[in-house]
Structures are given as structure tokens and as C-alpha cells.
Design a protein around this motif. Structure first.
Motif, PDB file in Angstrom:
ATOM      1  N   ALA A  99       0.837  -1.209   0.000  1.00 52.46           N
ATOM      2  CA  ALA A  99       0.000   0.000   0.000  1.00 52.46           C
ATOM      3  C   ALA A  99       0.872   1.260   0.000  1.00 52.46           C
ATOM      4  O   ALA A  99       0.597   2.219  -0.723  1.00 52.46           O
ATOM      5  CB  ALA A  99      -0.936  -0.001   1.202  1.00 52.46           C
ATOM      6  N   GLU A 103       0.989   4.019  -2.952  1.00 54.79           N
ATOM      7  CA  GLU A 103       0.662   5.414  -2.669  1.00 54.79           C
ATOM      8  C   GLU A 103       1.806   6.346  -3.107  1.00 54.79           C
ATOM      9  O   GLU A 103       1.556   7.459  -3.592  1.00 54.79           O
ATOM     10  CB  GLU A 103       0.336   5.590  -1.180  1.00 54.79           C
ATOM     11  N   ARG A 134      -8.086  -1.164   7.320  1.00 51.93           N
ATOM     12  CA  ARG A 134      -8.455   0.240   7.500  1.00 51.93           C
ATOM     13  C   ARG A 134      -7.261   1.048   8.014  1.00 51.93           C
ATOM     14  O   ARG A 134      -6.974   2.146   7.514  1.00 51.93           O
ATOM     15  CB  ARG A 134      -9.643   0.360   8.468  1.00 51.93           C
ATOM     16  N   LEU A 137      -4.689   1.646   5.275  1.00 47.32           N
ATOM     17  CA  LEU A 137      -5.120   2.691   4.344  1.00 47.32           C
ATOM     18  C   LEU A 137      -4.952   4.071   4.973  1.00 47.32           C
ATOM     19  O   LEU A 137      -4.500   5.014   4.321  1.00 47.32           O
ATOM     20  CB  LEU A 137      -6.577   2.464   3.919  1.00 47.32           C
ATOM     21  N   PRO A 144      -8.869   3.643  -0.847  1.00 46.87           N
ATOM     22  CA  PRO A 144      -9.251   2.228  -0.855  1.00 46.87           C
ATOM     23  C   PRO A 144      -9.458   1.635  -2.251  1.00 46.87           C
ATOM     24  O   PRO A 144      -9.168   0.459  -2.465  1.00 46.87           O
ATOM     25  CB  PRO A 144     -10.557   2.194  -0.056  1.00 46.87           C
ATOM     26  N   LEU A 147      -6.688  -0.428  -3.875  1.00 43.79           N
ATOM     27  CA  LEU A 147      -6.242  -1.680  -3.257  1.00 43.79           C
ATOM     28  C   LEU A 147      -7.168  -2.829  -3.667  1.00 43.79           C
ATOM     29  O   LEU A 147      -8.387  -2.719  -3.526  1.00 43.79           O
ATOM     30  CB  LEU A 147      -6.239  -1.544  -1.724  1.00 43.79           C
ATOM     31  N   VAL A 175     -12.680  -0.956  -0.764  1.00 41.18           N
ATOM     32  CA  VAL A 175     -11.588  -1.831  -1.205  1.00 41.18           C
ATOM     33  C   VAL A 175     -12.128  -2.788  -2.263  1.00 41.18           C
ATOM     34  O   VAL A 175     -13.294  -3.182  -2.206  1.00 41.18           O
ATOM     35  CB  VAL A 175     -11.027  -2.623   0.004  1.00 41.18           C
TER      36      VAL A 175
END
Ligand code: C2E
Ligand code: MG
Ligand code: MG
Ligand code: MG
Length: 275
Positions: A99, A103, A134, A137, A144, A147, A175
């Protein structure tokens, strides 16, 4: 035939079995020590849409580079991590890193697609799994919708009521969800419409023989049509040849992943592929 009681069989099989058991034990011991080390590296394999010619997503695939044992493939260490429960901390780290990388690419404008992360049943079943997602993220800042969590149908079907409820919570957060290795489980077709997923990944075993016009081609085509009829995206896994690309796109499957497009690679190499 497995004749473990026959003297001859024991003489023949014992060393191999013993060494397999030792290898398993060795990996288990080494895995415990390696969890917090730098020995684990995330590789990324691109997923392409052949119509736009663009990379639409990357799948995070874990690699274990052991200082003395060398590169140990996930097919060997993931089952050990699952049996020992070590997949829980390891998988949490994979999710966080994948993640965070995604990002970073998104913020820099290098790549604004999706990152796919494989989730083991053992990990998914943690009572706080949804909270973990959660938190990842929130901490990484990844929206979300970028992902995609990949679960196998076999995993989902283990405890289908509870798992579907959990999948709904994740979907509620925005998600995305994909079924990995689709077609290799037992439940597939009849249950697919009840699963709150976005994408179906056709297993490599069906894709590899697809141009030969045998049963595997029929199954691949049926999966594509069924998924589309249910409004799901379809990704073909393990695409290795131009003939497979041709066959799949002539059957309206345009999202593909495989050595034909690119192998799993370190992030530095992937950055170059992003251009
Ligand atoms: P998967 O999720 O189905 O990943 C696809 C596997 O197919 C990868 O193997 C990839 O390298 C391989 N592959 C992709 N394209 C081709 C192709 O064209 N030809 C061939 N022959 N193979 C192709 P890999 O990286 O060895 O991973 C194996 C499995 O290990 C994965 O299968 C996944 O189930 C598991 N795995 C890998 N990383 C993780 C992880 O971080 N967490 C969990 N829970 N499982 C993981
Ligand atoms: Mg996968
Ligand atoms: Mg797969
Ligand atoms: Mg697999």
C-alpha cells in the motif's frame, strides 16, 4: 504405491522423507528469525489491458532471499508461514508495504492504477483483519479503490457465511476484491454470484493450454462469459504467448498478467516499466 511398511520402501524413501521433514523444520526455524529482517522483498508483476496497452495494476509477490539457503520461492515458504501462523505478521507487513509503495507511485504521478495483494485464509480470518486494512489505508494514505485483495475461492468457501460478511465490510470501505486461481476450487460456478467480488482471475492452468482448443480452452471461455454475465472483471493469469493473447482477446478477455508482459520484478525495475 506408498508402502511405508515394506523394508525396501523404507530403505528407498526414508532419506528423502527425512530430508523433506528437515527442510520443512529448517524453513520454520529460519522463518521465525527472518520475519523482522530485510530478507523479505516485495516484487511486483504488472497487469495489462491489451486494448489500451496500459499497465492497469501490479500484483505484489513476496520473495525470501535467505543469506545461506538462497532464494526460497513463495510456493515453498507461504505454506510453512500459514501452518505456523507466521503469515499473520508477515502478511500484515506485505499489505502495509504494498500500500505504501502504491501510494508513493500515485502521489508522484508515476502510476495511478491498483495494487493487488494476496491474502491467506489464516490472515483473512483474524478477527481484526478489517481493522488492519483500515489502519493500513489510513497510515499510508492510499485511497481504498486502489487496493485489490486477492483470495482464493477455496479460502472463501471454508467458512462462507462469515467470510462473505467480512468481504462485504471491505467492499463497504471501498476496497476491491478478486478471486485468485479461479477454476481450481470446487464451488466456483454455482457460488460466484453470491460472492461480493469485483474481479475473477482465471488460473494459469486454463490459460496455458488455451490456444490448443481443448477442454481448458472451453473452461477459460466459459469463465470469461460467466464472469461478464455477472458484471465482473476478468484477468487471465500466466499469459506467456502471443497465441494466448490472441485467443483471450478474441473471447473478450482484455486484462492479462504473465511472463509475456513481464515477470515479477523489484520495484526499481518496475519504475522503469512505468516510464
Ligand atoms: P498467485 O497469487 O496466483 O501469483 C501468481 C504466480 O504465478 C506468481 O508466482 C507468479 O510469479 C506466477 N506467474 C505469473 N505469470 C506467470 C507466467 O506467465 N508463467 C508462469 N509459469 N508463472 C507465472 P510466485 O510469485 O512464485 O507466487 C506463488 C504463489 O505464492 C502466489 O500465487 C500466491 O498464492 C503466493 N504468494 C506470493 N506472495 C504472497 C504474499 O505476499 N502473501 C500470500 N498470502 N501469498 C503469496
Ligand atoms: Mg495472486
Ligand atoms: Mg493466481
Ligand atoms: Mg496461486
Amino acid at each position: 504405491q506408498n508402502e511405508a511398511t515394506s523394508g525396501e520402501a523404507v530403505r528407498f524413501f526414508a532419506p528423502e522423507m527425512a530430508s523433506r521433514r528437515l527442510r520443512r523444520l529448517l524453513l520454520e526455524t529460519e522463518l521465525r528469525g527472518a520475519i523482522d529482517s530485510e530478507q523479505f522483498v516485495l516484487y511486483f508483476q504488472p497487469l495489462y489491458n491489451v486494448v489500451s496497452g496500459r499497465m492497469i495494476a501490479v500484483e505484489a509477490l513476496l520473495r525470501w532471499q535467505h543469506p545461506t539457503l538462497g532464494l526460497i520461492p513463495p510456493g515453498e515458504f507461504i505454506p510453512v508461514a500459514e501452518e505456523t501462523g507466521l503469515i499473520v505478521p508477515l502478511g500484515r507487513r506485505v499489505l502495509w508495504e504494498a500500500a505504501a509503495e502504491m501510494e508513493g507511485w500515485r502521489r508522484s504521478g508515476a502510476f495511478s492504477g491498483e495494487v493487488h495483494v494476496n491474502i491467506s485464509l489464516r490472515q483473512f480470518e483474524q478477527p481484526d483483519f478489517v481493522d488492519q486494512v483500515r489502519a493500513v489505508l489510513e497510515e499510508t494514505g492510499l485511497p481504498p479503490s486502489h487496493l485489490v485483495l486477492e483470495l482464493t475461492e477455496t479460502a472463501i468457501m471454508q467458512n462462507v457465511e462469515e467470510n462473505v460478511a467480512r468481504l462485504r465490510m471491505l467492499k463497504g470501505m471501498g476496497v476491491k476484491l478478486a478471486i485468485d486461481d479461479f477454476g481450481t476450487g470446487y464451488s466456483s460456478l454455482s457460488y460466484l454470484h453470491r460472492l461480493p467480488v469485483d474481479t475473477v482471475k482465471i488460473d494459469r492452468s486454463f490459460v496455458s493450454a488455451v490456444h490448443a482448443a481443448g477442454d481448458d480452452a472451453v473452461i477459460a471461455t466459459a469463465i470469461i462469459h460467466l464472469a461478464h454475465a455477472l458484471g465482473l472483471n476478468v484477468v487471465a493469469e500466466g499469459v506467456e504467448t502471443a497465441a494466448q493473447v490472441e485467443f483471450l482477446s478474441s473471447n473478450a478477455c482484455y486484462d492479462m498478467q504473465g511472463f509475456y508482459f513481464g515477470r515479477p520484478m523489484p520495484k526499481e525495475e518496475l519504475m522503469k516499466a512505468m516510464k
